[in-house]
Motif scaffolding. Structure first.
Motif, PDB file in Angstrom:
ATOM      1  N   GLU B 554       2.677   4.117  -4.212  1.00  0.00           N
ATOM      2  CA  GLU B 554       1.580   3.587  -3.391  1.00  0.00           C
ATOM      3  C   GLU B 554       0.530   2.901  -4.243  1.00  0.00           C
ATOM      4  O   GLU B 554      -0.026   1.871  -3.861  1.00  0.00           O
ATOM      5  CB  GLU B 554       0.984   4.700  -2.539  1.00  0.00           C
ATOM      6  CG  GLU B 554       1.749   4.751  -1.231  1.00  0.00           C
ATOM      7  CD  GLU B 554       1.530   5.975  -0.384  1.00  0.00           C
ATOM      8  OE1 GLU B 554       0.668   6.794  -0.727  1.00  0.00           O
ATOM      9  OE2 GLU B 554       2.263   6.092   0.617  1.00  0.00           O
ATOM     10  N   ASP B 555       0.308   3.467  -5.419  1.00  0.00           N
ATOM     11  CA  ASP B 555      -0.642   2.870  -6.359  1.00  0.00           C
ATOM     12  C   ASP B 555      -0.158   1.473  -6.769  1.00  0.00           C
ATOM     13  O   ASP B 555      -0.919   0.495  -6.753  1.00  0.00           O
ATOM     14  CB  ASP B 555      -0.756   3.804  -7.574  1.00  0.00           C
ATOM     15  CG  ASP B 555      -1.877   3.408  -8.516  1.00  0.00           C
ATOM     16  OD1 ASP B 555      -2.844   2.777  -8.045  1.00  0.00           O
ATOM     17  OD2 ASP B 555      -1.777   3.722  -9.723  1.00  0.00           O
ATOM     18  N   LYS B 557       1.935  -0.354  -5.173  1.00  0.00           N
ATOM     19  CA  LYS B 557       1.929  -1.211  -3.980  1.00  0.00           C
ATOM     20  C   LYS B 557       0.532  -1.787  -3.734  1.00  0.00           C
ATOM     21  O   LYS B 557       0.351  -2.989  -3.505  1.00  0.00           O
ATOM     22  CB  LYS B 557       2.374  -0.364  -2.783  1.00  0.00           C
ATOM     23  CG  LYS B 557       2.291  -1.055  -1.438  1.00  0.00           C
ATOM     24  CD  LYS B 557       2.862  -0.113  -0.381  1.00  0.00           C
ATOM     25  CE  LYS B 557       2.490  -0.542   1.015  1.00  0.00           C
ATOM     26  NZ  LYS B 557       3.082   0.350   2.020  1.00  0.00           N
ATOM     27  N   GLN B 558      -0.448  -0.919  -3.840  1.00  0.00           N
ATOM     28  CA  GLN B 558      -1.823  -1.344  -3.618  1.00  0.00           C
ATOM     29  C   GLN B 558      -2.208  -2.426  -4.623  1.00  0.00           C
ATOM     30  O   GLN B 558      -2.858  -3.417  -4.278  1.00  0.00           O
ATOM     31  CB  GLN B 558      -2.713  -0.119  -3.767  1.00  0.00           C
ATOM     32  CG  GLN B 558      -4.056  -0.271  -3.111  1.00  0.00           C
ATOM     33  CD  GLN B 558      -5.008   0.824  -3.604  1.00  0.00           C
ATOM     34  OE1 GLN B 558      -4.567   1.885  -4.049  1.00  0.00           O
ATOM     35  NE2 GLN B 558      -6.290   0.565  -3.530  1.00  0.00           N
ATOM     36  N   LYS B 559      -1.758  -2.258  -5.868  1.00  0.00           N
ATOM     37  CA  LYS B 559      -2.122  -3.231  -6.908  1.00  0.00           C
ATOM     38  C   LYS B 559      -1.457  -4.583  -6.676  1.00  0.00           C
ATOM     39  O   LYS B 559      -2.075  -5.628  -6.846  1.00  0.00           O
ATOM     40  CB  LYS B 559      -1.749  -2.678  -8.284  1.00  0.00           C
ATOM     41  CG  LYS B 559      -2.710  -1.593  -8.740  1.00  0.00           C
ATOM     42  CD  LYS B 559      -2.281  -0.957 -10.046  1.00  0.00           C
ATOM     43  CE  LYS B 559      -3.279   0.116 -10.468  1.00  0.00           C
ATOM     44  NZ  LYS B 559      -2.676   1.066 -11.397  1.00  0.00           N
TER      45      LYS B 559
END
Ligand code: FAD
Lengths: 296, 787
Positions: B554-555, B557-559
């Protein structure tokens, strides 16, 4: 396992000459399944082994002669015996017993000669061959001698083989017409374990009467043995429930079971009684075209 | 919320990767013999080690004469504790206690304990030389049985007890010097005496479980070498590379960054390769010789290295006439063998579950880790729980039958439901106790009549249900790396030892990032590359590492979304990640690689996501043993069997086996099913015939020729698995661990079925034909005498 030399003679003469040595640790190596276990656990640490593998082409024959006798070469693998139509025709009990012996990987390499020469009482074929009155031919540089299997198997891991001798043939006399047999194997641990008790029985019925009976027990005892008392008790009897039950009870009195991790001596005696009775029941219940079988 | 998955029926096919029965990513490599195992590692100039092992169970070492061994041509050196002490002044290791010397110092405590090591380039020469090392012993009184050792004042295995203080949860547990009690755990919940006084009936029984072995097909192997800068590189078949690094660094007084520990696929583990096994020894040997050193155990040596605890459980239960359990008092003695290994943690973690999945007013539990002169015991698939379930679920049937109640009804009446406090005080949440029990009843057709037979073969059926608390506290960290072309690597310390974790982790990362699981690469544990993970144990990885991987993905993905938002000017919330890229509201689609290329002006750069997971935990109160947060999640497993018992031989044949487990959410239903049935089969061996047999501390059957494990012919005629899904609020996609769940209920289910068939109760595993026949004959008044 310690390092060792492996000599691979090409002929029987060479092999016998290499085995004729003062070093008591030199032994023949066939499939190696038994020897390697002993060498890995350092029970046995030879410096030299004589491989029989190159003798295989001349010593793995399986055939029936004109007199109806079955000849088995010592270097036939257990798997070859299991799949041989000649053996199946002679007695279907042998291939059926082999199918339950350990696993196919072991059977692919283990040989008949090693199977008998090891003298391990927990093997599956000895009781069957014993009941079939097999003879073992052993050869050395001095010549050869034929020994009944009952005299060949002398005790716990001991045989009549003298140093320098090789098993060169196993001969089984023909079975009288109408004889039916079976092998009952009992394992206490996993299904592919060594038997805790093995019972081979061959019975001939004539007009509903037992005219011949041969019963052999292995694994529970110090060495595979014929149960002569049981056999003579059965002769002339009709195979009723009472008779077969009594045969089982009688078997219990004829053996000296050894305790080990697979069972106490008392338990083994109980199991031998059951297996003897069940083997006879199975034979009595098979119809004339049936071949008995192997049950676990 | 909960649901049951029928075998063969896919759950509503998810569009994502989670829930897909993805084939194992490494299958092709394994069946073609290409998969990497440390067992196959050879290094130039490598020395091979063979261990000289103690031949006695308990003795002082008077002297070690290595001269004959050293003189054998080809022997490089012979190492004893004296040499080890020069590089590691305090060479005692262990996860719970620092009690195990790298090589025996002054004393040996079990047969098979490493006393010296021979090194040679030819392993057969080393092996031969081990026989030439002469060790002179002054024998001491040994003690073998856990209850005898608990009481003994003369045979003391350790003069001083040395807790390690590694685990926060064990800190409150105090050892008693001058006894064999390494550690004890007590739980006191409610007024037990008063509750027993209320009971209409009180039942007390003692059950025993035998010592068994993990026996992974690949025995433990470690290779250690010094790097160009003098650091250590350890290649090892370990389930816990991070722990190995910490422990080796501690022993050497080095910082962690000078020790690198890596592993590959493991040929099975089951707990045998946990914490630290050969690594400290092999690291010391590499330091002493300045050469690469390899030590790989034989099958036989595994029996002397680590085992599963034998245990004696005395369980007293008070019930009312109508079948409510109102009080339980349970004492357990764990046979830890000569070194604590993780035994103290087993003692506590299993200890507190002895109330079972039942709602009991007052509970008193005592659990003792006891030293004996047997090979050490540690964790084995279930962490001690199967030994306890063996006791409480055998007893559940005894009680039900005494009360004239149906065993299923008795369990239904007492089952612990969500929202109710467990004996530890922790409120049960999201646990499938009821669901598993009901599914078991349904699969077993429990309400239908059952033909028990009348001749030689009698038939019976039995059920059992057990509960395990996931070990806590533990931490997992993961990195997810999107490379410059947008392909993805997951860096996680979970060791794939055959359980399929690579595939499951790939599915989790892929699901978040809109990739196919098959396209995600899992980077295997290497402390130089992969971040910290406590260990692959106790069915913790899917939950803990699964969460860390999900967070890392998720990290990342967010980036990447932020990067794309910056490049396109859209609000990040309007962007959708799918198919390895980002879709924008205007219908455009940018692959991860294209986004990175745009940022760097060429194919370059990385997007690194980091995830770290460690659940909330409260250690037990030192007085009461209770805690409001004793575990992050519960595992619930139920087993039902139908058996045939041969009345003349005592042989038990399982004709039908039903394994039911609650996994929260099946990330990969195929793997979940096989984990459940695999654990069940393994436990079947421990139940029916596996047993380490000892003679004065020597293992009589230390080989696979004599210690038999189940083979294909031993499998039940019908094998059924039911997956129950009661999602866990904190699990990744609702998932919980499942690796041990199938082990929990099998032993008592079989014993209960035997009773159902022939009316005979066996109190000690394994349930060999001899034990069954003997009990039957005793009941019939016809025992036998030994010949
Ligand atoms: C894991 C395992 C499980 C097994 N389970 C079973 C089982 O359930 N039932 C069963 O019956 N057996 C079982 N076996 C044993 C197997 O049948 C024997 O190991 C095998 O038959 C021995 O044959 P081999 O050719 O490998 O003998 P080897 O190991 O080569 O030799 C055994 C002995 O015989 C000697 N020898 C070999 N050939 C000759 C010869 N021609 N003349 C004189 N001496 C000779 C050798 O010198 C040695 O002393 C098992 C074996 C293994 C490894």
């Amino acid at each position: 396992m310690n390092a060792f030399d492996l000599i691979q003679p090409d002929t029987l003469e060479e092999a016998l000459s290499l085995l004729n040595t003062d070093d008591p640790l030199v032994r023949p190596l066939a499939g190696g399944t038994a020897l390697m276990l002993m060498m890995k656990s350092k029970l046995y640490a030879p410096e030299r082994l004589v491989s029989l593998q190159r003798l295989k082409p001349s010593l793995d024959k399986v055939k029936v002669d004109e007199a109806g006798r079955l000849h088995l070469g010592p270097l036939a693998t257990l798997r070859e015996l299991e799949l041989s139509p000649v053996v199946a025709q002679f007695s279907p009990v042998i291939p059926k017993a082999l199918r339950t012996l350990s696993n196919v990987r072991v059977r692919n390499v283990a040989t008949l000669g090693g199977h008998l020469a090891h003298g391990d009482p927990h093997m599956d074929l000895p009781p069957i061959l014993l009941a079939l009155d097999a003879q073992v031919r052993v050869s050395s540089e001095a010549g050869h001698r034929d020994i009944p299997l009952s005299e060949f198997l002398t005790g716990y891991y001991s045989t009549a083989l003298a140093p320098g001798e090789l098993i060169t043939e196993v001969v089984v006399p023909p079975l009288p017409q109408g004889t039916r047999g079976t092998y009952v194997k009992f394992t206490a641990l996993s299904a592919d374990d060594w038997p805790m008790a093995g019972v081979a029985a061959f019975v001939r019925l004539e007009d509903g009467q037992i005219s011949d009976a041969r019963v052999a027990v292995s694994a529970a005892t110090e060495r595979p043995v014929r149960l002569h008392e049981v056999e003579s008790f059965l002769r002339g009897q009709r195979p009723t429930d009472e008779v077969l039950h009594h045969a089982g009870e009688l078997a219990g009195t004829q053996i000296h079971p050894l305790a080990d991790i697979r069972g106490s001596s008392g338990y083994k005696r109980e199991i031998v009684k059951v297996c003897v009775r069940r083997s006879l029941q199975q034979i009595a219940q098979t119809d004339h075209n049936g071949d008995g079988g192997v049950t676990q | 919320m909960s649901k049951v998955m029928e075998p063969g029926v896919q759950s509503a096919a998810p569009s994502g990767q989670v829930g897909r029965p993805v084939k194992r990513l490494e299958s092709a490599a394994k069946v073609t013999g290409r998969a990497e195992y440390i067992h196959n590692l050879e290094l130039p100039g490598m020395l091979r080690a063979k261990v000289v092992r103690s031949t006695v169970a308990h003795a002082r070492i008077r002297g070690i004469d290595t001269s004959a061994a050293k003189a054998l041509p080809g022997v490089y050196d012979v190492i004893t504790a004296e040499d080890i002490l020069k590089v590691i002044p305090d060479p005692y290791y262990g996860p719970a206690f620092h009690d195990q010397p790298i090589l025996a110092i002054d004393k040996v405590r079990h047969v098979g304990e490493p006393v010296a090591v021979v090194l040679a380039t030819d392993v057969h020469v080393a092996d031969q030389a081990t026989d030439l090392v002469e060790v002179e012993y002054e024998e001491l009184e040994p003690v073998f049985h856990e209850v005898e050792a608990y009481k003994s004042q003369t045979a003391i295995v350790h003069d001083v007890i040395r807790p390690a203080g590694t685990f926060a949860d064990l800190k409150s547990l105090q050892p008693r010097n001058k006894t064999n009690v390494a550690m004890e755990y007590h739980l006191r919940n409610g007024d037990v005496d008063a509750a027993f006084a209320k009971a209409d009936y009180v039942f007390e029984h003692t059950f025993r479980s035998q010592q068994v072995n993990h026996l992974p097909l690949e025995p433990t192997v470690t290779v250690a070498q010094l790097t160009d800068t003098g650091n250590l590189l350890i290649h090892t078949s370990s389930q816990s590379p991070s722990f190995v690094r910490i422990e080796v660094a501690r022993l050497l007084g080095w910082p962690e960054n000078k020790v690198r520990v890596r592993t590959a696929y493991l040929g099975g583990g089951f707990g045998a390769k946990l914490y630290i096994k050969l690594e400290a020894l092999v690291a010391a040997l590499a330091l002493i010789t300045q050469r690469p050193v390899r030590l790989s155990l034989t099958m036989e040596e595994q029996f002397y290295t680590i085992t599963r605890h034998a245990a004696t459980v005395t369980i007293r239960t008070g019930v009312t006439k109508d079948g409510r359990i109102v009080a339980r008092d349970c004492k357990t003695w764990w046979n830890g063998g000569a070194y604590a290994d993780i035994g103290p943690r087993v003692t506590q973690k299993s200890g507190f579950t002895a109330a079972g999945p039942y709602d009991i007013e007052a509970v008193s539990l005592d659990s003792y880790a006891v030293y004996t002169n047997l090979p050490p015991a540690g964790a084995l698939r279930g962490f001690g729980i199967p030994q306890l379930v063996w006791a409480y679920e055998s007893q559940a049937d005894i009680i039900a039958r005494e009360l004239g109640m149906d065993p299923l009804e008795f369990r239904r009446k007492n089952i612990l439901r969500n929202g109710r406090p467990h004996a530890t005080g922790t409120i049960l949440e999201d646990a499938g106790t009821v669901e598993v029990l009901e599914e078991l009843a349904r699969k077993m057709n429990w309400d239908q009549p059952f033909d028990r037979g009348s001749g030689t073969i009698r038939r019976g059926r039995g059920i059992a249900i057990g509960v395990k608390a996931a070990v806590s506290p533990t931490t997992s960290v993961a990195f997810v790396n999107l490379y410059s072309d947008g392909s993805c690597g997951v860096y996680c310390g979970t060791v794939d030892m055959g359980q399929g974790s690579d595939t499951a982790m790939a599915q989790i990362a892929a699901d978040v990032l809109g990739l196919r699981a098959e396209d995600v690469r899992i980077i295997h544990p290497d402390t130089e590359v992969t971040p910290y993970d406590m260990a692959t144990l106790g069915s913790r990885s899917t939950f803990h590492m699964g969460n860390a991987v999900r967070l890392a993905a998720e990290d990342a993905k967010q980036k990447i979304v932020a990067m794309c938002a910056e490049q396109t000017g859209f609000d990040p919330a309007a962007l959708v990640v799918r198919d390895g890229g980002v879709a924008t509201p205007d219908g455009s689609f940018f692959t991860f690689g294209a986004i990175l290329a745009k940022r760097h002006g060429m194919q370059a750069g990385n997007v690194l996501g980091v995830g770290s997971y460690f659940p909330y935990y409260e250690k037990p109160n030192p007085e009461t043993g209770m805690s409001e947060h004793i575990t992050p999640y519960w595992m619930v497993g139920g087993t039902g069997v139908e058996v045939e018992v041969d009345m003349e031989t005592g042989k038990v044949h399982i004709t039908r086996l039903v394994t039911v487990g609650d996994c929260g959410k099946a990330i990969n239903p195929g793997i979940v099913r096989r984990q459940l049935s695999g654990a069940s089969f393994m436990q079947m061996g421990f139940t029916l015939f596996e047993e380490m047999v000892f003679d004065e501390g020597q293992v009589v059957n230390a080989s696979m020729a004599d210690y038999k494990i189940p083979g294909f012919w031993d499998l039940p005629d019908i094998n059924e698995v039911s997956i129950v899904e009661v999602p866990h609020r904190n699990g990744p996609f609702g998932a919980k661990g499942i690796g041990e769940t199938g082990s929990l209920g099998l032993s008592p289910a079989v014993a209960n079925a035997i009773y159902d068939a022939i009316g005979v109760r066996i109190y000690e595993t394994p349930l060999t034909p001899e034990k069954v026949l003997k009990a039957l004959r005793e009941k019939q008044g016809q025992g036998w005498e030994d010949a």
